[in-house]
Design a protein around this motif. Structure first.
Motif: not given
Length: 109
Positions: A14-16, A18, A71
Motif C-alpha cells: 500500500q506504500w507503493q 516494489t 512514498a
C-alpha cells in the motif's frame, strides 16, 4: 508465514513499495522470502512497519496521506527531499529506526 509478516507486506504494498524494496526493508532472502521463522532483526523490521502504519493512521485522516506519506519526497530537513520509503529501502536498520522514531514524534506533536 507469520501474521505480522503478512500484515507488513500488505502495508508495504500500500506504500507503493516494489518487491525488491520490501525484501531490503524486511531483510528477507529473495530465495526464501516467506521464512517459517523470522530472525530477531526481521521481527524488529516488521514491528517498525506496523508501528509506522499505526502512527500514520493516527496522524492523518485521509487514506491518501496514510498510505502516500512513505512514498512522497518531503522537504523536511530530516528527509532532505527524499521519501521515507527511499531511506528505509537502503536496508540500514539504524535509518529505519530513526524514520520510525521521527514519525512517532509527529504523532505526539
Amino acid at each position: 508465514m507469520s501474521t505480522g509478516l503478512t500484515s507488513a507486506l500488505h502495508i508495504l504494498a500500500q506504500w507503493q513499495c516494489t518487491p525488491n524494496q520490501a525484501l531490503a526493508i524486511l531483510k528477507l532472502d529473495p530465495d526464501l522470502p516467506f521464512p517459517e521463522v523470522l530472525s530477531d532483526e526481521q521481527c524488529e523490521r516488521v514491528t517498525f512497519v506496523l508501528n509506522i502504519h499505526s502512527d500514520l493512521d493516527t496522524i492523518f485522516d485521509d487514506p491518501d496521506d496514510i498510505y502516500g506519506y512513505m512514498a512522497r519526497p518531503h522537504d523536511d530537513p530530516y528527509y532532505n527531499g527524499r521519501s521515507p520509503l527511499e531511506l528505509i529501502s537502503s536496508g540500514d536498520l539504524t535509518v529505519f529506526g530513526r524514520i520510525c522514531w521521527h514519525i512517532d514524534a509527529m504523532r505526539v506533536n
